[in-house]
Design a protein around this motif. Structure first.
Motif, PDB file in Angstrom:
ATOM      1  N   LYS A  60     -27.845  10.061 -33.336  1.00 22.12           N
ATOM      2  CA  LYS A  60     -27.090  11.245 -32.918  1.00 22.12           C
ATOM      3  C   LYS A  60     -26.669  11.169 -31.458  1.00 22.12           C
ATOM      4  CE  LYS A  60     -29.590  14.069 -36.194  1.00 22.12           C
ATOM      5  NZ  LYS A  60     -30.659  15.036 -36.370  1.00 22.12           N
ATOM      6  N   GLY A  61     -27.493  10.524 -30.638  1.00 25.79           N
ATOM      7  CA  GLY A  61     -27.207  10.414 -29.221  1.00 25.79           C
ATOM      8  C   GLY A  61     -28.194   9.491 -28.548  1.00 25.79           C
ATOM      9  N   ILE A  62     -28.007   9.309 -27.245  1.00 26.64           N
ATOM     10  CA  ILE A  62     -28.848   8.421 -26.454  1.00 26.64           C
ATOM     11  C   ILE A  62     -29.651   9.277 -25.477  1.00 26.64           C
ATOM     12  CG2 ILE A  62     -28.866   6.517 -24.807  1.00 26.64           C
ATOM     13  CD1 ILE A  62     -26.140   5.651 -26.078  1.00 26.64           C
ATOM     14  N   THR A  67     -34.713  13.625 -21.117  1.00 27.75           N
ATOM     15  CA  THR A  67     -33.854  14.441 -21.989  1.00 27.75           C
ATOM     16  C   THR A  67     -34.307  14.241 -23.432  1.00 27.75           C
ATOM     17  OG1 THR A  67     -32.199  12.674 -22.308  1.00 27.75           O
ATOM     18  CG2 THR A  67     -31.833  14.216 -20.465  1.00 27.75           C
ATOM     19  N   ARG A  68     -33.869  15.157 -24.294  1.00 26.44           N
ATOM     20  CA  ARG A  68     -34.200  15.015 -25.722  1.00 26.44           C
ATOM     21  C   ARG A  68     -33.151  15.734 -26.555  1.00 26.44           C
ATOM     22  NH1 ARG A  68     -37.485  19.275 -24.059  1.00 26.44           N
ATOM     23  NH2 ARG A  68     -37.527  21.035 -25.483  1.00 26.44           N
ATOM     24  N   ALA A  69     -33.208  15.476 -27.858  1.00 28.57           N
ATOM     25  CA  ALA A  69     -32.300  16.112 -28.818  1.00 28.57           C
ATOM     26  C   ALA A  69     -30.840  15.948 -28.405  1.00 28.57           C
ATOM     27  CB  ALA A  69     -32.653  17.583 -29.008  1.00 28.57           C
ATOM     28  N   CYS A  70     -30.485  14.745 -27.979  1.00 28.80           N
ATOM     29  CA  CYS A  70     -29.112  14.487 -27.525  1.00 28.80           C
ATOM     30  C   CYS A  70     -28.170  14.348 -28.714  1.00 28.80           C
ATOM     31  CB  CYS A  70     -29.068  13.228 -26.672  1.00 28.80           C
ATOM     32  SG  CYS A  70     -29.984  13.406 -25.133  1.00 28.80           S
ATOM     33  N   LYS A  71     -26.959  14.898 -28.532  1.00 24.40           N
ATOM     34  CA  LYS A  71     -25.931  14.843 -29.559  1.00 24.40           C
ATOM     35  C   LYS A  71     -24.622  14.436 -28.887  1.00 24.40           C
ATOM     36  CE  LYS A  71     -28.061  18.549 -32.172  1.00 24.40           C
ATOM     37  NZ  LYS A  71     -27.933  19.948 -32.587  1.00 24.40           N
ATOM     38  N   ALA A  72     -24.108  13.273 -29.265  1.00 22.17           N
ATOM     39  CA  ALA A  72     -22.862  12.780 -28.693  1.00 22.17           C
ATOM     40  C   ALA A  72     -21.691  13.246 -29.548  1.00 22.17           C
ATOM     41  CB  ALA A  72     -22.878  11.258 -28.628  1.00 22.17           C
ATOM     42  N   LYS A  73     -20.694  13.809 -28.905  1.00 23.94           N
ATOM     43  CA  LYS A  73     -19.468  14.220 -29.573  1.00 23.94           C
ATOM     44  C   LYS A  73     -18.359  13.291 -29.075  1.00 23.94           C
ATOM     45  CE  LYS A  73     -16.364  18.066 -30.381  1.00 23.94           C
ATOM     46  NZ  LYS A  73     -16.050  19.456 -30.034  1.00 23.94           N
ATOM     47  N   VAL A  74     -17.839  12.481 -29.992  1.00 20.74           N
ATOM     48  CA  VAL A  74     -16.831  11.485 -29.616  1.00 20.74           C
ATOM     49  C   VAL A  74     -15.489  12.164 -29.424  1.00 20.74           C
ATOM     50  CG1 VAL A  74     -15.647   9.368 -30.317  1.00 20.74           C
ATOM     51  CG2 VAL A  74     -18.066   9.686 -30.889  1.00 20.74           C
ATOM     52  N   GLY A  75     -14.933  11.984 -28.230  1.00 25.16           N
ATOM     53  CA  GLY A  75     -13.614  12.529 -27.929  1.00 25.16           C
ATOM     54  C   GLY A  75     -12.531  11.530 -28.270  1.00 25.16           C
ATOM     55  N   VAL A  84     -17.308  10.060 -24.764  1.00 21.45           N
ATOM     56  CA  VAL A  84     -18.080  11.129 -25.391  1.00 21.45           C
ATOM     57  C   VAL A  84     -18.468  12.223 -24.409  1.00 21.45           C
ATOM     58  CG1 VAL A  84     -19.055   9.540 -27.102  1.00 21.45           C
ATOM     59  CG2 VAL A  84     -20.339  10.037 -25.044  1.00 21.45           C
ATOM     60  N   ALA A  85     -18.727  13.390 -24.989  1.00 20.51           N
ATOM     61  CA  ALA A  85     -19.391  14.492 -24.287  1.00 20.51           C
ATOM     62  C   ALA A  85     -20.736  14.599 -24.994  1.00 20.51           C
ATOM     63  CB  ALA A  85     -18.598  15.777 -24.414  1.00 20.51           C
ATOM     64  N   GLN A  86     -21.797  14.268 -24.291  1.00 19.88           N
ATOM     65  CA  GLN A  86     -23.120  14.285 -24.903  1.00 19.88           C
ATOM     66  C   GLN A  86     -23.913  15.476 -24.373  1.00 19.88           C
ATOM     67  OE1 GLN A  86     -25.814  10.896 -26.112  1.00 19.88           O
ATOM     68  NE2 GLN A  86     -26.627  11.314 -24.075  1.00 19.88           N
ATOM     69  N   SER A  87     -24.440  16.278 -25.288  1.00 20.96           N
ATOM     70  CA  SER A  87     -25.284  17.397 -24.871  1.00 20.96           C
ATOM     71  C   SER A  87     -26.733  17.049 -25.182  1.00 20.96           C
ATOM     72  CB  SER A  87     -24.867  18.690 -25.575  1.00 20.96           C
ATOM     73  OG  SER A  87     -25.242  18.658 -26.932  1.00 20.96           O
ATOM     74  N   CYS A  88     -27.599  17.369 -24.219  1.00 19.11           N
ATOM     75  CA  CYS A  88     -29.033  17.093 -24.351  1.00 19.11           C
ATOM     76  C   CYS A  88     -29.818  18.272 -23.807  1.00 19.11           C
ATOM     77  CB  CYS A  88     -29.432  15.868 -23.514  1.00 19.11           C
ATOM     78  SG  CYS A  88     -28.630  14.323 -23.962  1.00 19.11           S
ATOM     79  N   ALA A  93     -39.957  17.614 -22.170  1.00 14.74           N
ATOM     80  CA  ALA A  93     -40.773  18.507 -22.998  1.00 14.74           C
ATOM     81  C   ALA A  93     -40.616  19.927 -22.465  1.00 14.74           C
ATOM     82  CB  ALA A  93     -42.235  18.089 -22.946  1.00 14.74           C
ATOM     83  N   GLY A  94     -40.930  20.897 -23.287  1.00 15.04           N
ATOM     84  CA  GLY A  94     -40.880  22.296 -22.866  1.00 15.04           C
ATOM     85  C   GLY A  94     -39.490  22.904 -22.974  1.00 15.04           C
ATOM     86  N   ILE A  95     -39.413  24.140 -22.525  1.00 16.29           N
ATOM     87  CA  ILE A  95     -38.158  24.887 -22.595  1.00 16.29           C
ATOM     88  C   ILE A  95     -37.240  24.427 -21.467  1.00 16.29           C
ATOM     89  CG2 ILE A  95     -37.122  27.181 -22.429  1.00 16.29           C
ATOM     90  CD1 ILE A  95     -39.795  28.266 -23.553  1.00 16.29           C
ATOM     91  N   ALA A  96     -35.991  24.178 -21.818  1.00 20.10           N
ATOM     92  CA  ALA A  96     -35.007  23.750 -20.818  1.00 20.10           C
ATOM     93  C   ALA A  96     -33.612  23.998 -21.381  1.00 20.10           C
ATOM     94  CB  ALA A  96     -35.186  22.278 -20.491  1.00 20.10           C
ATOM     95  N   PRO A  97     -32.616  24.099 -20.505  1.00 19.38           N
ATOM     96  CA  PRO A  97     -31.246  24.312 -20.977  1.00 19.38           C
ATOM     97  C   PRO A  97     -30.656  23.039 -21.575  1.00 19.38           C
ATOM     98  CG  PRO A  97     -31.257  24.034 -18.603  1.00 19.38           C
ATOM     99  CD  PRO A  97     -32.696  24.053 -19.048  1.00 19.38           C
ATOM    100  N   ARG A  98     -29.654  23.221 -22.397  1.00 17.29           N
ATOM    101  CA  ARG A  98     -28.886  22.098 -22.938  1.00 17.29           C
ATOM    102  C   ARG A  98     -27.746  21.852 -21.959  1.00 17.29           C
ATOM    103  NH1 ARG A  98     -28.204  18.986 -27.360  1.00 17.29           N
ATOM    104  NH2 ARG A  98     -29.955  19.892 -28.461  1.00 17.29           N
ATOM    105  N   ARG A  99     -27.554  20.606 -21.570  1.00 15.95           N
ATOM    106  CA  ARG A  99     -26.502  20.237 -20.618  1.00 15.95           C
ATOM    107  C   ARG A  99     -25.565  19.230 -21.258  1.00 15.95           C
ATOM    108  NH1 ARG A  99     -27.730  23.428 -16.553  1.00 15.95           N
ATOM    109  NH2 ARG A  99     -29.717  23.207 -15.511  1.00 15.95           N
ATOM    110  N   ILE A 100     -24.316  19.269 -20.830  1.00 13.85           N
ATOM    111  CA  ILE A 100     -23.308  18.322 -21.326  1.00 13.85           C
ATOM    112  C   ILE A 100     -23.000  17.313 -20.225  1.00 13.85           C
ATOM    113  CG2 ILE A 100     -20.933  18.032 -22.101  1.00 13.85           C
ATOM    114  CD1 ILE A 100     -21.161  20.787 -23.415  1.00 13.85           C
TER     115      ILE A 100
END
Length: 141
Positions: A60-62, A67-75, A84-88, A93-100
């Motif tokens: 799904k992503g690198i 970082t974790r739970a990364c998702k790459a969106k291919v432009g 790509v715009a990858q959000s992670c 670990a722990g609570i944190a915002p998702r960043r692109i």
């Protein structure tokens, strides 16, 4: 426990939580045509990489050690070059915002890729589970 060991243990737990399962022949594919698993920066050894040199690809992503739970969106894709715009989630670990983050990924083959983030270009190569340090090997099983 020494700080380096603590970081390895935290990263190993992250990989286990992310479902990084090892098989005799790793699964390939997903967003990029790469083997799923752990990669290290060119010049780093699989058996003793620094956290900053580690990347994890799950289809799904690198992800990084931070970082974790990364998702790459291919432009855009041109052959083996992906823009790509990858959000992670911006924490290991722990609570944190998702960043692109915008990046360009060039897949050289199923076990090597280059990542260009804001002009910082690094090549990574796949590490077979048997070559990883015990902490990462244990998490990858």
């Amino acid at each position: 426990m020494h700080n380096t060991c603590k970081r390895w243990a935290a990263f190993a737990m992250l990989m286990a939580a992310a479902g990084m399962a090892a098989a005799a022949s790793p699964k390939s594919g997903g967003v990029y045509r790469l083997k799923h698993g752990i990669y290290v920066a060119e010049g780093s050894e699989c058996r003793a990489p620094a956290n900053a040199a580690i990347r994890s690809y799950d289809g799904k992503g690198i992800s990084t050690a931070h970082t974790r739970a990364c998702k790459a969106k291919v432009g855009k894709r041109r052959g083996s070059v992906y823009t790509v715009a990858q959000s992670c989630i911006d924490a290991g670990a722990g609570i944190a915002p998702r960043r692109i983050q915008h990046q360009q990924v060039t897949v050289k083959n199923s076990s090597t890729f280059t990542q260009d983030i804001a002009g910082n270009v690094t090549t990574y190569h796949y590490c077979p589970v048997r070559q990883l340090p015990p902490e990462l090997r244990q998490a990858a099983r």
